[in-house]
Structure formats: C-alpha cells, structure tokens
Design a protein around this motif. Structure first.
Motif, short mmCIF file in Angstrom:
data_model
loop_
_atom_site.label_atom_id
_atom_site.label_comp_id
_atom_site.label_asym_id
_atom_site.label_seq_id
_atom_site.Cartn_x
_atom_site.Cartn_y
_atom_site.Cartn_z
N ARG A 145 -2.50 6.30 -6.17
CA ARG A 145 -2.56 5.29 -5.12
C ARG A 145 -2.29 3.93 -5.74
NH1 ARG A 145 -7.89 5.01 -1.69
NH2 ARG A 145 -6.75 6.55 -0.43
N GLU A 146 -1.38 3.17 -5.13
CA GLU A 146 -1.06 1.83 -5.59
C GLU A 146 -1.43 0.82 -4.52
OE1 GLU A 146 2.95 1.45 -6.94
OE2 GLU A 146 2.94 3.37 -7.99
N VAL A 186 -5.90 -21.28 -0.95
CA VAL A 186 -5.17 -20.11 -1.41
C VAL A 186 -5.25 -19.01 -0.36
CG1 VAL A 186 -7.19 -19.06 -2.54
CG2 VAL A 186 -4.90 -18.54 -3.40
N GLN A 187 -4.21 -18.21 -0.33
CA GLN A 187 -4.21 -16.99 0.48
C GLN A 187 -4.17 -15.81 -0.46
OE1 GLN A 187 -0.69 -15.15 2.71
NE2 GLN A 187 -1.77 -16.22 4.37
N ILE A 188 -5.15 -14.92 -0.32
CA ILE A 188 -5.25 -13.73 -1.17
C ILE A 188 -5.14 -12.50 -0.28
CG2 ILE A 188 -6.71 -12.44 -2.77
CD1 ILE A 188 -8.04 -15.19 -3.44
N THR A 189 -4.22 -11.62 -0.61
CA THR A 189 -3.98 -10.45 0.22
C THR A 189 -4.18 -9.17 -0.59
OG1 THR A 189 -2.36 -11.65 1.55
CG2 THR A 189 -2.29 -9.25 1.66
N ILE A 190 -5.00 -8.30 -0.05
CA ILE A 190 -5.11 -6.93 -0.56
C ILE A 190 -4.30 -6.06 0.39
CG2 ILE A 190 -6.66 -5.04 -1.14
CD1 ILE A 190 -8.89 -7.12 -1.51
N ASP A 191 -3.19 -5.57 -0.09
CA ASP A 191 -2.20 -4.93 0.77
C ASP A 191 -2.62 -3.49 1.10
OD1 ASP A 191 0.11 -4.63 2.25
OD2 ASP A 191 1.41 -5.47 0.68
N THR A 192 -1.84 -2.87 1.94
CA THR A 192 -2.04 -1.46 2.28
C THR A 192 -1.92 -0.61 1.03
OG1 THR A 192 -1.11 -1.80 4.48
CG2 THR A 192 -1.14 0.46 3.64
N ALA A 193 -2.85 0.32 0.88
CA ALA A 193 -2.78 1.25 -0.25
C ALA A 193 -1.72 2.31 0.04
CB ALA A 193 -4.13 1.90 -0.48
N HIS A 194 -0.90 2.59 -0.96
CA HIS A 194 0.16 3.59 -0.81
C HIS A 194 -0.10 4.75 -1.76
CE1 HIS A 194 2.67 0.99 1.72
NE2 HIS A 194 2.32 0.00 0.91
N GLY A 195 -0.06 5.96 -1.21
CA GLY A 195 -0.31 7.15 -2.01
C GLY A 195 -1.73 7.66 -1.82
N ASN A 196 -1.97 8.88 -2.30
CA ASN A 196 -3.28 9.48 -2.13
C ASN A 196 -3.53 10.48 -3.25
OD1 ASN A 196 -5.75 9.87 -0.96
ND2 ASN A 196 -4.95 10.65 0.98
N PHE A 197 -4.79 10.85 -3.42
CA PHE A 197 -5.17 11.86 -4.42
C PHE A 197 -6.51 12.43 -4.02
CE2 PHE A 197 -6.66 7.71 -5.86
CZ PHE A 197 -7.98 7.94 -6.21
N ALA A 198 -6.85 13.56 -4.57
CA ALA A 198 -8.12 14.22 -4.25
C ALA A 198 -9.28 13.31 -4.61
CB ALA A 198 -8.23 15.54 -4.99
N GLY A 199 -10.18 13.10 -3.65
CA GLY A 199 -11.34 12.27 -3.90
C GLY A 199 -11.12 10.80 -3.65
N ALA A 200 -9.93 10.40 -3.23
CA ALA A 200 -9.66 8.98 -3.00
C ALA A 200 -10.48 8.48 -1.81
CB ALA A 200 -8.17 8.77 -2.73
N LEU A 201 -10.98 7.26 -1.94
CA LEU A 201 -11.74 6.65 -0.86
C LEU A 201 -10.81 6.27 0.28
CD1 LEU A 201 -13.96 4.22 -2.98
CD2 LEU A 201 -14.72 6.34 -1.89
N SER A 202 -11.25 6.56 1.51
CA SER A 202 -10.46 6.15 2.66
C SER A 202 -10.83 4.74 3.11
CB SER A 202 -10.67 7.13 3.82
OG SER A 202 -12.05 7.18 4.18
N SER A 203 -12.02 4.28 2.73
CA SER A 203 -12.44 2.93 3.06
C SER A 203 -13.40 2.43 2.00
CB SER A 203 -13.11 2.89 4.45
OG SER A 203 -14.27 3.72 4.46
N ARG A 204 -13.53 1.12 1.90
CA ARG A 204 -14.45 0.53 0.94
C ARG A 204 -14.58 -0.96 1.22
NH1 ARG A 204 -10.58 1.49 -4.25
NH2 ARG A 204 -8.81 0.21 -3.61
N ASN A 205 -15.64 -1.54 0.67
CA ASN A 205 -15.77 -2.98 0.71
C ASN A 205 -14.92 -3.58 -0.40
OD1 ASN A 205 -16.69 -5.55 1.42
ND2 ASN A 205 -18.78 -4.80 1.77
#
Length: 989
Positions: free
Chosen positions: A787-788, A800-819
């Motif tokens: 996941r990138e 400043v503008q800070i952006t956390i973009d959409t996550a691309h990719g997946n793997f077993a155990g990857a979080l679907s959401s988080r703070n």
C-alpha cells in the motif's frame, strides 16, 4: 587493427538509433585486444584481453556479481574509425595500445578518464586510469586501516586521500587482526572485503568503474595514473558508468548488480545477541529484563550454542556439532514449541550457520555423508577427496557453494527442515571470507582463486534460491546477516556486519567509515557488534584511543555512545559481544561481556535512543521500499547527496537517513559537544526545532551531545526544510516494530511530522505485511503486496496545506481506517486555526484529549501544532490547512485570568510569564535543577495575592494551594494550565 563488421559498416551512417545492443566494438593491437560492449547510452562494458586477439566471438563474460544482462542498448550509436558516440558518451580507442578515452557529453564534453590495459608483472594484469582532476574516491570495500599511534582510528577519509584500497591477503576477502601502524595487535579481528566498484568525483564531473572480477584486486590511487591490479586474470573486465551525479551513478550500478529485496520489517528493530546464549533460560532472562524495563525488542540471534557447540565441542575431533544445524535439545529442548511461543510474544529468532561440516557431529555424519554424495565439499585439486579442515571447529569439510545441486540439497534437506520450517526468521552466515581455507582446494567453479571472493555470495544465493524454490509452501522473505560477501550480495536479501570488532570507539569510528564505503558499494543494511565483540586490552595495554583528554576508558560510556549511534545507523540494531562464548575458555580468554542495553551503560539513555528508533520505523521501512524499487540508499554518506561541497569529502561522521535526516555521530568518550556541518539549505534541529539557513554551508560549533535534562547521550540530528517524516506511536507498552503492545491495546494511528518550507514537498509511505513475498518473476526478483500513501505539504498564504492522499494497494491485515496525527512547526507566539477538508477543527484541552480513542481536533504544544483527523477510511483524502496569525501576547484567546506566571525554585520564586496559546490554555517551558525539592506555583498578578497550588498532587489546582513538586528530576518542563477546568499538566521535554 581489426574492428568488428558492424562498426565498419556503420561508419557510413551519421546517426543510428538502436533497439538492441550493437555488436561489440573491437580493436586488436599486437597480441592483445580491447573489446567494448555498448549496453546503454551511459554504460559500456570493457574487456582488456591482455594476451589474445579477439576474432570471432567477442561477448564479454560476467561473474556471479552481475545481475542484469538484458540491456536494450543505446538510443544513439555512432561508430567511427577511432571509436564511437552514444547520446551521453564520446569514446575513442587508441589502435596502438587499446587505451580508451572517454568524454562526458552531458558534462560539457569534459574528458573524465583515460583507461588503458596494463600488464604489471607475471602475476598482475589490470588497467591504468589517468586521474583527470578527481578529488575523491568512494566504494571499493571494507577494511580497517592500521591505527595511527598518535591519532587513533579515524572515522573520516576517502580512498584517494588514503592512497588506495587493498586487503591484507593475496586471496582478496580475508579475516585478519586490526593492528597499530607499528604492527602491534589493536584488540580485534575483522573481515576485509573487496567490493570492486570505484566512484570517482571531481569538480562538475564524476563516473564509476566496476571491476567485474572474482580474483584478488588492488587499487593503487597514490599516482597520477591509478593502478587497478587484477591477480592472475587473463582479461580485465570493467563497466564504465556515466551519470549526472552520485545518486544517478549508484542507481545505474544497482540496476546492474541487483537492488535489495525488502527486508522483513522486524529486521529494522532491535535484536539482542551474544556469544553465546547457552540455553533457553539465559535467553528468556534477557528478554524478561528488557520487557520489565520497557525496552521494545524484535528478536534474538542464537550463536553456535544453539546446535550444541558449547557443550559438545571437542578439540581436533570429527565429532564436533559444526554443521548439525539442528537444535541441541539438551540446552534448547522442544525447539518447535519454544520458537512458536516466542513468536506469539512477538520475538523472532535468527540462527547462526557456517560452511564447515564435521564428519560425525551429533548426528552420526548424516549431513556430511549427504553432501559427500552430492559432491558438495571443497576437494583436493586433481582428486575426488574432500579437503579436510581441522580448526577450532574440529575436523570437517567446507561446503562448495558453487555446486548448485549440492547447495540445493543442503538447503532443502538440512537448512529448511531444521531452521525455516520451525519459524526461524533469518540466517546468520559466519566465517564466510572464508575464515579457513586451503589454497590447493578446487571447487565446481575452479580453483581457490576462482572461488574465494564469491564464497559468501554463492552461499547467500543458495539461501535465497531455496526460498524462491519453496515459495509456494512458505512465502517467508529471505533474509541473512553475513560477515562476508561481495558486490551483488544485497540482491539475495543480505545485510553485512563488520565482524569481531573491538569494544572501543576508535574501532566503532572505523566501522562507520566502512559503512560509508559499503553504502556506495550497494550494501544498504550494515551493522556492527554494538559495544564490541572483544572488550579487552590490546598489545599496548589500551582499551581505546577515542577518549576525551583527562578522562579514562569506561565500558559503560563506550557502550551507550555506540548504542546511541547505532540506534540511527545500524540495520539491524544488534548489541553483541563475546560473553565467554568459546568452549573451554578460561582466564583472560573468558571475557564476561554484557550486551543487553537494559543491563549496561546509561540505561535511561539507551531506552530513550531506542524508542526514538522505533518511532521512526515507518520512515525507515519506506526507505527500504525505495531501495528495492529505485536503488536509493537507506543510509547515505554525506558526499552522496552533496558531492559538490568539498567540506564533506570523505566525511563519514555525519550521514543522511534517506534524503531528509542528517545525523552527526558521537565519536569520543566523555565529550559533551561536537561540531556539526550543515550543507546548503534550510535545516531544523530535530530535537530542539531551531532553524538554520545557509547558502554555502555552515559549521555549528559545540552542539550538545550530552543532554543533562534527558540523562542521555543524544546524537545531534537535523532535518531538511520540507521533510515529511512518518512515525509510529511508541511508549512503555510498545513491544516491536509492528506496534504490538504488552497490554494488548492498539495504537494504529499514522503520525506524520512536517517541517516547514517555502517550497512544496512530498513523501510516499509504503506499507505491507512485513513478512512475505507475494511472488517472484522469472529472474527471481521478489514482488510484494504494497500500500502506498502520498503525503504532500504545500505552502499557502500564512500557513500550509498538508494532504494525506488516498491509499493505493492492499495487503493481508491492512487497516481500512485509522486516525492520523500531523505535527507541524509554527512560531510559538503565533495563534493558529486549523481546518480538515474545509471544516474547522476544535482546539482540544491537552495531549490526553488528543490521544483519546477516535479523537478529532488539535492542540498547540510550544511551537508544534498537533492535529488528529479522527478515524477515517484510508481511501479518503485528508486535507489539513493550518493558518497562523502573528501576535505579541495572548492573541485574543478567551481566558478566565488576566495573566499567569510560574514562580518556583527554577527562578528563585520570581515570575516567569505564561502565554495564552489557545482558549483557556496557558503554557510555558522552564528548567528545574537536580535537587530533591524543586517546586513551583502559579501566580496571577505577580504579588501572591491570587495564587494557585495543588493540595492533592492530583493535577487540579486550588486557590492558595500547596507548592507543586517536580518529580522527574533535572530538566526542561512544559507546564500547561487550563483555567476553565482548574487543571494543569507538567511534561518533561
């Protein structure tokens, strides 16, 4: 003179575009020839054939060091009577002597080098390279130079200044004593390894040369014409690489010899080790102590006792357990269940193995006989008899890793069932120079000269190939820690360590110089025996030469300084030492050595430095993915990114972690400050957040490395403006790099530190399962489910503008959401407003509120704004805008008090004014002394008529309450008062 046919016919064509590699360009002269393959516009492959003309077949052979053999050829190729041009190079070949002159077309058509074939004597052939203004040379390998009697072992220096590179043995890779310049033993024995790639740096010019030879080589750089000597080689084969700068050159080199796989994530953490944990109980006790003292830990390495060497050793016997590679169940009973139990507690294991196999061992000779049946041992040349070795490990044979079938049998029938199938995480390959050898031995690939310098490379390949072969059964990542190797080792999942180094900072300093050279040579994961393997006096009665005048040697100080450096620079982070490990050791040979950071040195400081490493695991792990994808170094020497700044030439006591973090290592015992050089740009002190701007570089004098308020040695660290540093949450509950916690809770939030810049910047966070390979391609290159997440910062008006973009990719155990927590630096006196995706965020009371489950809002802590987005899907874009307003005092925030000050022992009960930093929130940073009765109170008007103390020591204040005690000793504290809730916090910083 004879040129190949294509070269002749193409002289009629002014410019050709190629989709494939043209026929080699050949010049015969006398009884010799020069052959050049044009692999790319910036890469040529040269063969000096010293004693034969080239007629017919002209392909240049490769050694096992080379990975890529399918280059597509140059985009432009223009041959002529005297040579040829590509898009980037102009190459001429002298028909009288085979010399090659190279001009760099993209570097103002400047001549970079003349490279000539050379015959030095009956033993040494090679090449002679005209030094045309180069001022620095890097790469070439690992050595430990003789220690100067007056100046000690040095950390800084490059090979041109040193006069060249060679190993002290006529075979190349070797294992030998570290000495003083007069030959006296200096307290250690280390591997000397040749990695024959040379990076030459001049003013506005650079290139790299890779000597693709498995034979012993020497690089004499003390003359105008450099001598590249290649022992007993009928031909000298070189790759010449052109590039705009050192990162470009290294990228090309890594493409040629193979980039490293992504290492298991746990390899970035701390691994405890000693020679040797004698049984499970000793290991369990070490782990228990670390856990009790709240040290995160990822695993342990088991030295030779794991297969019975400690209690079953017999001198000069064929019944030693060397080569058993199965747990000695007398000392390590029920290994399968124990390994599983440790894994459940988030502890991994790595086991040592050697290439020597005893004839009998504790297994009745099964392993020896199996390898004999597969012709798998070194043999006496001209016979079928296995060469017999009789060293400290007993009577044995040495595995011939160039025999692919035998190597595969060993992996599938010995290593796999006894190690991998039990759940062991990796392999610790020892004695791989090889330490013991016989010059009259022969191997599948030739005699010992053909074999010596690729021994550990082929050993590492056999491990890697076994994982590829058995991937469908077990997708575990291949990972090894090796004492030896050569160019190409990294592509088999190998990190190197610098061997049985001395427990002294002058040896550590030489290690970090070697780390600079090994990074250029392609080794991204390089480590030491932290604290030193040997902690004893040398022949001169010394234990160190890197000691501040007027002080003496201290093992505790030495260890903690080394640990502080390694917490930034070593992968893996591995304390190790000889703890009376040799069977039968007595007297001065039985050295009792403590290795655990919970039991030696400044334990408080060790813990602080270790937690700092763990906080940065997401950053390091993202760099590991970039090393795999792009060939970028994880830890880079300063000259790598700043080659035009000659102040940094040969400077190895400062390094870059990725492109953004600069660390200045601690080199001298009991020294409280050191100078730090910052190259051109804007930098922030990572610890204090002070900013420095420099146009031409600046030296910061007397930067503190001993921090009394933190009771630790702290490595001076600086961060480039615009840096975006992903981090993980670390506290006393943290167990390992995955964030597992002792109390079973979770802290899965993504933390990102962003350092201001007037230019936009970005960083890509890479995440995966940390343990597996998804697949291998036809070239055995691993591929991962990844996941990138792109993180950007862009300056806007007043913020400043800070952006956390959409996550691309997946793997077993990857979080679907988080703070997500973003930390950003502003002026401490400025007020701020914060929005998330265009909506205002609430200012929260304190960090406790910010870190509550699912919290959403922001706080201001001194000059740092910390924002939490609340739990969000990783597929959602999170855009944070921070705007600031300059103010002089209190900035219009709401409050219940007209003013507040702290009065206490810190200021002799005078007043230190507090600042209103948010609604109803007052804050100040003050320092207290070391006495046991440091105290303070809050005062409103400065005359005590309205003051607040704390009668219950419970964080709530009362009018005219009791003095408030400082409980954590000397240091700087951030005191925050919330006048709408009658509460306050005191945080040591």
């Amino acid at each position: 003179m004879k040129k190949n046919l294509l070269a002749v016919c193409c002289m009629l064509t002014p410019s050709l575009s190629f989709a494939s590699i043209p026929e080699p360009y050949v010049v015969n002269y006398g009884l010799a020839s020069t052959v050049i393959e044009i692999l790319d516009d910036d890469l040529i492959h040269i063969s000096f054939r010293h004693h034969s003309n080239t007629i017919g077949e002209s392909t240049i052979k490769n050694t096992a060091m080379v990975f890529k053999k399918d280059y597509s050829g140059p985009k432009v190729y223009n041959p002529n009577d005297n040579g040829f041009n590509t898009k980037e190079l102009s190459v001429s070949v002298d028909s009288n002597n085979g010399c090659i002159s190279i001009n760099e077309l993209n570097q103002n058509n400047k001549q970079s080098a003349t490279i000539c074939p050379a015959i030095y004597d009956n033993t040494w052939n090679g090449a002679s390279v005209h030094n045309l203004g180069m001022h620095s040379v890097y790469g070439l390998g690992q050595t430990f130079a003789s220690i100067d009697l007056n100046n000690g072992g040095q950390v800084n220096g490059e090979w041109l200044e040193a006069g060249g590179f060679s190993t002290p043995d006529d075979r190349g890779n070797t294992f030998s004593s570290v000495t003083y310049s007069d030959g006296a033993y200096a307290g250690a024995t280390t591997p000397r390894l040749q990695f024959p790639v040379l990076y030459a740096v001049g003013t506005n010019i650079n290139y790299a040369l890779f000597l693709d030879s498995k034979f012993k080589n020497d690089f004499n750089l003390s003359r105008e014409w450099w001598e590249i000597r290649n022992k007993n080689a009928a031909e000298t084969n070189l790759y010449y690489m052109s590039g705009a700068d050192l990162p470009d050159l290294r990228s090309d080199f890594m493409e040629l010899v193979g980039r490293p796989p992504v290492l298991p994530k746990k390899a970035l953490g701390m691994w405890v080790s000693e020679f040797s944990y004698d049984n499970w109980a000793e290991l369990d006790d070490t782990i228990k102590t670390l856990r009790q003292k709240n040290f995160p830990l990822d695993g342990a390495l088991l030295d030779v006792a794991w297969f019975g060497f400690k209690h079953a050793w017999q001198n000069n016997s064929d019944a030693n357990p060397m080569g058993d590679l199965s747990f000695d169940e007398q000392a390590f009973p029920n290994p399968a269940s124990k390994v599983a139990s440790l894994k459940k507690d988030d502890i991994g294991l790595i086991t040592i193995e050697e290439s020597y196999v005893s004839k009998q061992g504790n297994y009745g000779g099964t392993n020896y006989d199996g390898m004999t049946a597969h012709d798998g041992f070194a043999k006496n040349c001209g016979t079928s008899d296995a060469t017999e070795f009789n060293n400290w490990f007993g009577i044995s044979g040495m595995i011939d890793w160039s025999n692919n079938a035998a190597a595969a049998w060993w992996h599938d029938n010995v290593r796999k069932p006894n190690i991998i199938d039990l759940g062991i995480l990796g392999h610790w390959t020892d004695l791989g120079e090889p330490e013991d050898f016989r010059p009259n031995s022969c191997y599948a690939n030739g005699n010992h000269a053909d074999y010596n310098n690729v021994h550990n490379l082929l050993w590492s390949k056999s491990i890697y190939d076994g994982y590829v072969r058995n991937h469908a059964e077990n997708p575990q990542r291949p990972y090894s820690i090796a004492r030896a190797g050569t160019v190409g080792s990294q592509r088999y999942g190998v990190g190197l360590w610098s061997g049985d180094i001395g427990g002294r900072l002058d040896h550590m300093n030489m290690h970090y110089n070697a780390a600079m050279q090994m990074s250029f040579a392609g080794i991204d994961y390089y480590s030491s025996d932290i604290g030193g393997f040997w902690r004893k006096f040398d022949d001169k009665g010394n234990k160190d030469t890197a000691i501040e005048p007027g002080t003496g040697y201290s093992e505790n100080e030495m260890y903690s300084l080394w640990f502080a450096n390694a917490a930034w620079l070593d992968i893996p982070l591995r304390p190790h030492g000889n703890n009376c490990g040799m069977p039968g050791a007595t007297g001065s040979d039985c050295i009792i050595t403590e290795t655990s950071p919970a039991l030696i040195g400044n334990i408080v400081g060790n813990l602080s430095n270790l937690r700092q490493r763990y906080e940065l695991i997401p950053y390091y792990y993202s760099l590991a993915h970039r090393a795999y994808k792009y060939g970028e170094p994880v830890i880079a020497p300063m000259p790598f990114y700043y080659q035009d700044d000659q102040t940094l030439s040969g400077k190895a006591d400062q390094k870059m972690i990725g492109k953004d973090i600069l660390v200045a290592s601690l080199t001298t015992q009991f020294k409280e400050t050191r100078d730090v050089y910052l190259p051109t740009g804007s930098w922030y002190n990572y610890h204090t957040l002070e900013k420095y701007d420099t146009v031409n570089g600046i030296t910061l004098p007397n930067v503190n490395q001993w921090i009394p308020s933190e009771n630790r040695n702290r490595v001076p660290t600086y961060v480039r403006a615009g840096a975006i540093i992903p981090m993980m949450y670390v506290d006393a509950q943290t167990k390992d790099v995955f964030g597992h916690r002792k109390d079973g809770s979770r802290h899965d939030e993504l933390i990102v530190k962003v350092f201001p810049s007037d230019k936009a910047s970005s960083f890509t966070l890479y995440e995966d399962d940390g343990t597996t390979v998804d697949s291998y391609d036809t070239n055995s290159v691993p591929h991962y489910l990844v996941r990138e997440t792109l993180i950007n910062q862009t300056p806007i008006s007043n913020g400043v503008q800070i952006t956390i973009d959409t996550a691309h990719g997946n793997f077993a155990g990857a979080l679907s959401s988080r703070n997500n927590e973003v930390r950003y630096l502003i002026n401490s006196d400025d007020s701020a407003t914060v929005t998330l995706n265009g909506s205002p965020l609430t200012s929260l009371a304190n960090r406790i509120a910010l870190e509550a489950d699912g919290a959403k809002g922001w706080i201001k802590e001194g000059s740092v704004i910390s924002i939490r987005t609340g739990v969000e899907s990783v597929e959602n874009i999170k855009t944070i805008e921070i705007t600031t307003t300059q103010c002089q005092h209190n900035c219009g925030f709401a409050s219940n008090q007209p003013s507040l000050a702290v009065r206490g022992t810190n200021n002799n009960w005078a007043s230190t004014e507090m600042t209103l930093i948010a609604d109803y929130t007052w804050q100040v940073e003050v320092s207290f002394g070391a006495s046991s009765n440091e105290q303070f109170k809050f005062d409103v008007f400065g005359d005590w008529r309205k003051n607040f103390g704390d009668n219950g020591s419970d964080g709530s204040f009362e009018l005219n309450g009791a003095d408030i005690d400082i409980r954590e000793g000397e240091g700087t504290y951030r005191i925050t008062l919330f006048d709408n809730s009658n509460s306050y916090t005191v945080t040591k910083i």
